[in-house]
Design a protein around this motif. Structure first.
Motif, short mmCIF file in Angstrom:
data_model
loop_
_atom_site.label_atom_id
_atom_site.label_comp_id
_atom_site.label_asym_id
_atom_site.label_seq_id
_atom_site.Cartn_x
_atom_site.Cartn_y
_atom_site.Cartn_z
N ARG A 1 -8.12 7.56 -6.49
CA ARG A 1 -9.13 6.51 -6.17
C ARG A 1 -8.65 5.56 -5.27
O ARG A 1 -9.48 4.57 -4.81
N PHE A 2 -7.37 5.49 -5.15
CA PHE A 2 -6.84 4.48 -4.24
C PHE A 2 -5.73 4.52 -3.15
O PHE A 2 -5.48 3.87 -2.33
N ARG A 3 -5.31 6.03 -3.02
CA ARG A 3 -4.30 6.34 -1.98
C ARG A 3 -4.78 6.10 -0.60
O ARG A 3 -3.91 5.85 0.35
N ASP A 4 -6.12 5.75 -0.16
CA ASP A 4 -6.86 5.49 1.14
C ASP A 4 -6.92 4.17 0.96
O ASP A 4 -7.69 3.70 1.99
N ASN A 5 -6.68 3.22 0.23
CA ASN A 5 -6.99 1.74 0.13
C ASN A 5 -6.31 1.16 1.18
O ASN A 5 -5.20 1.34 1.18
N VAL A 6 -6.86 0.23 1.84
CA VAL A 6 -6.09 -0.51 2.77
C VAL A 6 -5.10 -1.23 2.52
O VAL A 6 -3.80 -1.62 3.11
N LEU A 7 -5.20 -1.70 1.03
CA LEU A 7 -3.85 -2.46 0.46
C LEU A 7 -2.82 -1.42 0.05
O LEU A 7 -1.75 -1.91 0.02
N VAL A 8 -3.06 -0.23 0.07
CA VAL A 8 -2.04 0.93 -0.09
C VAL A 8 -1.48 1.21 1.01
O VAL A 8 -0.05 1.42 0.93
N THR A 9 -2.41 1.67 2.02
CA THR A 9 -1.69 2.25 3.19
C THR A 9 -1.23 1.10 4.17
O THR A 9 -0.46 1.40 5.33
N GLY A 10 -1.86 -0.12 4.12
CA GLY A 10 -1.21 -1.27 4.79
C GLY A 10 -0.71 -2.12 4.06
O GLY A 10 -0.48 -2.08 2.89
N ASN A 11 -0.50 -3.43 4.73
CA ASN A 11 0.20 -4.64 4.00
C ASN A 11 -0.72 -5.05 2.90
O ASN A 11 -1.99 -5.09 3.06
N LEU B 1 -6.14 -1.35 -17.14
CA LEU B 1 -6.16 -0.29 -16.36
C LEU B 1 -4.76 -0.43 -15.66
O LEU B 1 -4.31 -1.28 -15.11
N GLU B 2 -4.09 0.79 -15.92
CA GLU B 2 -2.80 0.89 -15.08
C GLU B 2 -2.75 2.12 -14.22
O GLU B 2 -2.99 2.98 -14.57
N VAL B 3 -2.23 1.72 -12.99
CA VAL B 3 -2.10 2.54 -11.74
C VAL B 3 -0.72 2.83 -11.62
O VAL B 3 0.05 1.82 -10.62
N PRO B 4 0.43 3.75 -12.13
CA PRO B 4 1.77 3.68 -11.75
C PRO B 4 2.11 3.65 -10.39
O PRO B 4 2.85 3.35 -9.91
N ASP B 5 1.24 4.72 -9.70
CA ASP B 5 1.51 4.94 -8.16
C ASP B 5 0.32 5.29 -7.47
O ASP B 5 -0.41 6.16 -7.55
N ALA B 6 -0.06 4.22 -6.93
CA ALA B 6 -1.69 4.10 -5.97
C ALA B 6 -1.58 5.09 -4.86
O ALA B 6 -2.48 5.53 -4.67
N SER B 7 -0.24 5.43 -4.50
CA SER B 7 -0.34 6.35 -3.29
C SER B 7 -0.60 7.79 -3.83
O SER B 7 -1.00 8.62 -3.01
#
Length: 413
Positions: A106-116, A96-102
């Motif tokens: 599926r991932f743009r609201d993930n705390v690992l993306v929005t925060g540290n 699974l490759e996610v070029p830009d999580a933001s």
């Protein structure tokens, strides 16, 4: 952020993880630090180097968390599965490759993306066991959007395959160590058994020979001669008892022992067993109390079951000082017998091992309590013949409680 996906084989996948003993140390530590395993740490370091990323992980996806067995670029021991990128990877079984999580719904609201640490890039390859279950991933993360080239994708897949092989190799090594330890324990048991059986057989035989020689010398009066003959008879009975027990254990192990169950009253069987056991140790003057609320129906071979209960009572009497107390309770629903004593007790390790064939607790050796180490093994096998269980535990106030539980009898037609 999309909900956490669940693989279709989730139950089997988790069972495989527990069979591999892969999560044991991590789950015990909870959120605490777990020592990283050098082999998996090397895989994480290599993944980061090959893919040119600041973060690389070897992770196992558990029921509620993912745990890191190797990590580069982070200090976490693991993360909640709800925010895990790897939870998605194990569902697809492919890289699974996610070029830009933001920019990924599926991932743009993930705390690992929005925060540290503000993850932007993720690529994970599933660790698939030889039985086909995705147990976790080897993954790399970056703090900027990007893509892997074909060679790096292939390298990540290869590292994931090697991590899965390594995980199973660790299980094989643990099993081998356990087998070696078991063989060593069996060798120790054999040595202790041979020492014990030598004593149990040689002592009465020596006594018999000595008394016979005195009788044969012909210099004894009739009263003394009769006294010596009674001693010889008791020692002969003792030898027969030891041999009978060894033969019974052998037949129980070979599943050739006669077993004839039928309707029975557990309370009545217990009372007979208490009478028999007390008759053997009347000189020790134990206080024995039997509590049974009426008839307790069971399906049992009464002879075999009584034999097992006498062994348990003998054991309680042996390790309870003279004038100590033994309480026997019979209950129904399910049928059960509890034997509680206020004796010297045994260690936690011995509680786990006393039902092994030929095992004798160190305390029995220290106090020179007679026995060959087969009595409780016979008890366990007889109870299992009845479809029941036997368990030993410590009494809160000292001593031991042994509980025998039997299945409910079939309905009478």
């Amino acid at each position: 952020m999309a909900g956490m996906p669940i693989p279709s084989d989730e139950a089997e996948r988790l069972r495989e993880l527990y069979d591999l003993v892969a999560l044991e140390a991590a789950e015990k530590a909870g959120d605490g630090e777990v020592a990283l395993e050098p082999d998996f740490q090397s895989i994480a370091d290599l993944a980061a180097y090959v893919c040119r990323t600041p973060i690389a992980l070897v992770s196992l996806v558990g029921r509620e968390r993912q745990y890191f067995k190797g990590r580069t670029g982070v200090l976490w021991a693991g993360t909640d599965r709800q925010i895990s990128f790897c939870a998605h990877t194990i569902c697809g079984r492919t890289l699974l490759e996610v070029p830009d999580a933001s920019a990924d719904p599926r991932f743009r609201d993930n705390v690992l993306v929005t925060g540290n640490p503000h993850v932007r890039f993720y690529a994970g390859a599933p660790m698939v066991s030889s039985r086909g279950y995705a147990l976790g991933t080897v993954c790399v993360l970056d703090l900027r959007p990007r893509r892997l080239n074909a060679q790096r994708r292939q390298a990540l897949l290869t590292l994931a395959r090697e991590a899965a092989v390594l995980l199973e190799a660790h299980r094989s090594a643990r099993l081998a160590e356990e087998a070696v330890r078991h063989l060593q324990e069996m060798d120790d048991l054999k040595r202790h058994f041979l020492t014990g059986i030598n004593h149990e057989l040689r002592t009465p035989l020596t006594s018999i020979r000595s008394y016979l020689q005195l009788i044969l010398d012909g210099e004894l009066d009739r009263e003394t001669e009769q006294k010596f003959l009674r001693v010889i008879e008791r020692n002969g009975d003792r030898l027969l008892d030891v041999l009978d027990e060894l033969l019974l254990l052998s037949s129980l192990n070979a599943r050739t022992a006669v077993f004839s169950p039928g309707p029975a009253d557990l309370a009545a069987v217990v009372r007979l067993a208490v009478q028999e056991a007390c008759a053997k140790t009347s000189h020790r003057q134990h206080a024995v109390a039997v509590k049974a609320c009426g008839r307790v129906e069971v399906e049992a071979d009464t002879g075999r079951l009584r034999h097992a209960l006498v062994h348990l009572l003998d054991n309680a009497f042996k390790f309870t000082p003279p004038e100590g107390r033994v309480d026997v309770t019979v209950t129904g629903g399910p049928p059960a017998v509890e034997i509680r004593d206020n004796g010297i007790g045994v260690t936690e390790e011995d509680v786990e091992r006393v039902f092994e064939s030929f095992y004798r607790a160190p305390e029995a050796e220290r106090l020179a309590v007679g026995g060959t180490g087969v009595g409780l093994a016979i008890v366990k096998k007889i109870v299992q013949l009845h479809g029941g269980t036997v368990r030993m535990e410590h009494n809160p106030g000292g001593g031991i409680c042994v509980r025998v539980t039997l299945p409910e009898p079939p309905p009478r037609i």
